[in-house]
Scaffold this motif. Structure first.
Motif: not given
Ligand code: MCA
Ligand code: AMP
Length: 499
Positions: A55, A79, A104, A107
């Protein structure tokens, strides 16, 4: 060079983000630790591609610098992207390492990342030993790959060297007179040049301070502007449009505070898409600033700019930046006279090295030794004006360049779609919005919300169609080729629908 310069002002603040404020010393220390973590005992990453899903914030910058300091090639992942887009970038760049924020990282689990690819969280990378010897990384080495859409196939990786990046930053720092006293607010994504080069890297090169928002938000941006401590702001026309809408909706007292904050800045810049003259004028009324419009492209960062001092002409993008040469050529590649439209070509030390593992595309783009932009421009009274693009299949929406053909290819895999044609339709807020005309498979039905929900899982949010027209047959010429301007007419005057 960024590192050497940072060592000159270790105690200055480099980054302000949600996690706190960080000095250049903090950035040097953290990026050395990331570099050590990436090297894991090797001397040099030797241009291994390191994809990173981090991020916007201090961790992102520390990771980017850490990759460079370890001799790797930085491949930022967006992102906002769904798994298939992330998967494509990781595979096409042939990444050897993927770094992700702990939150994250899940993902990436959904992706088919080859087992040989090393995975690391930013927490793990930052916890590494910062004392490792770091390699000397020469200017000719590859530094970054950014993905850009073209008129053929899937997005191509644009490879820039450290020398290219240096030239791009030096040119802007000189033209816009960046200094260590500057303070800029970053509201743009960090997988594209505008955010990476024009905002972040120019600030850090200059010893200035870059404050980062995790994501653009009009109210938050206005509040930061109102504090009165920013000297610079740079964004795409859609952001200015959204800031104007928020200002118009605010009570008078707040409007006064917000406008006063703009009055404390020395420069506000617009680019990545044509700035509507109406937006320029309205922004001048609100902020007192005549936006400086400049023209750029992922392949060379910035090429043309209105002047810092002197007249900024609405609708024009100015003259070549320091170190940049441009020319306009006709269909045969012969330079045209001032006043005659031609394709814009660019040359200079900031122009990228190559499209990653696409020698044919690279050769075509550099056919004449100059880089062919695909943009048509004209020189009038000493200033350039962008007239449009040579291909109807390139769409600019919200400052993002996207390919109609790439979206069509994905939509054709939908069970109800027999064929489709994607067009960019002019829009006051987004520049262009993505619209699609569809021929359905017999006995099928399709609504816009259904198509959008399906597309969102496969395409970046800004590629998802905003309007759908179901047609019996797409308009085609005698050769069977879809006539895109006719498709565009289907959507004139229809409202866009958010997903
Ligand atoms: C999002 N929405 C859209 C679009 N994107 N609607 C129409 N067209 C679009 N392109 C809708 C969403 O579905 C959502 O609707 C609502 O808008 C808000 O979405 P969100 O993603 O939150 O949008 P945002 O954050 O407000 O995004 C607007 C943005 C963003 C900040 C302008 O698009 C952006 O960051 N653009 C900058 C891209 C950039 O950096 N380009 C530079 C490339 P709902 O709420 O109903 O779900 S580099 C370049 O071009 C060269 C080098 C150069 O010259 O700079
Ligand atoms: P990208 O590939 O995302 O780097 O986008 C580059 C493209 O954005 C250029 O080829 C232009 O078509 C467009 N562009 C950038 N700045 C401007 C501008 N000021 N006016 C018009 N188009 C622009």
């Amino acid at each position: 060079m960024l590192v050497a310069r940072a060592q000159q002002y270790p105690d200055r603040t480099a980054i302000g983000a949600a996690e706190g404020t960080f000095t250049y010393r903090d950035l040097l220390d953290a990026s050395a630790r990331v570099a050590g973590g990436l090297l894991g005992g090797q001397d040099d990453l030797g241009e291994t591609r390191v994809a990173f899903l981090v991020s916007p914030g201090f961790g992102h910058v520390a990771t980017q610098w850490g990759i460079w300091r370890a001799g790797g090639v930085a491949v930022p992942l967006a992102t906002s992207h769904p798994p298939p887009e992330l998967d494509y970038v990781i595979r096409d760049s042939d990444a050897g390492v993927v770094v992700a924020d702990a939150e994250l990282a899940p993902r990436l689990e959904a992706l088919r990342v080859p087992a040989a690819v090393r995975r690391l969280t930013t927490t793990e990378a930052l916890a590494a030993d910062g004392g490792s010897a770091l390699p000397e990384v020469g200017e000719g080495r590859r530094a970054m790959i950014l993905y850009t859409s073209g008129t053929t196939g899937r997005p191509k990786g644009v490879v820039t060297t450290h020398g290219n990046l240096c030239a791009q930053v030096r040119s802007l720092v000189a033209a816009w007179e960046w200094s260590a006293d500057d303070r800029i607010l970053l509201v743009l994504p960090l997988h594209h040049v505008h955010g990476i080069v024009n905002v972040l890297s120019c600030a850090l090169w200059s010893g200035a301070r870059c404050d980062m928002l995790a994501k653009f938000d009009a109210g938050e941006t206005w509040q930061r502007i109102a504090r009165g401590d920013l000297t610079l702001f740079m964004a795409v026309p859609t952001v200015y449009h959204k800031l104007i809408a928020a200002w118009d909706a605010a009570p008078p007292e707040r409007r006064r505070e917000w406008s006063a904050g703009c009055g404390r800045m020395r420069l506000m810049v617009s680019g990545s898409a044509a700035l509507p003259v109406r937006t320029l004028e309205r922004w001048r009324e609100i902020s007192g600033h005549t936006l400086l419009e400049r023209y750029g492209m992922t392949e060379f960062a910035m090429a043309l700019s209105n002047p810092l001092r002197g007249e900024r002409r609405p609708g024009f993008v100015g003259t070549p930046l320091p170190g940049v040469e441009v020319r306009l050529v006709d269909a045969d590649g012969t330079p045209v006279a001032p006043g005659t439209p031609g394709e814009l070509e660019v040359r200079g030390p900031g122009v990228f090295l190559e499209y990653w593992r696409r020698p044919d595309a690279t050769a075509t783009a550099f056919g004449s030794g100059w880089f062919r932009t695909g943009d048509v421009a004209v020189l009038e009274n000493g200033s350039y004006r962008i007239l449009g693009r040579s291909s109807v299949d390139i769409i600019k929406t919200g400052g993002y360049k996207i390919s109609a053909l790439e979206i069509e290819e994905v939509l054709r895999t939908h069970a109800a779609v027999a064929d489709c044609a994607v067009v960019g339709v002019e829009d006051v807020e987004w520049g262009e919005r993505v619209c699609v005309a569809v021929e359905l498979v017999a006995a099928s039905r399709l609504t816009l919300p259904e198509l959008q929900a399906w597309a969102k899982e496969r395409l970046a949010p800004y590629k998802v169609p905003r309007a759908l027209s179901v047609v019996q047959a797409l308009p085609r010429n005698a050769l069977g080729k879809v006539i895109k301007p006719e498709v565009g007419k289907l959507f004139r005057g229809t409202p866009s629908v958010d997903t």
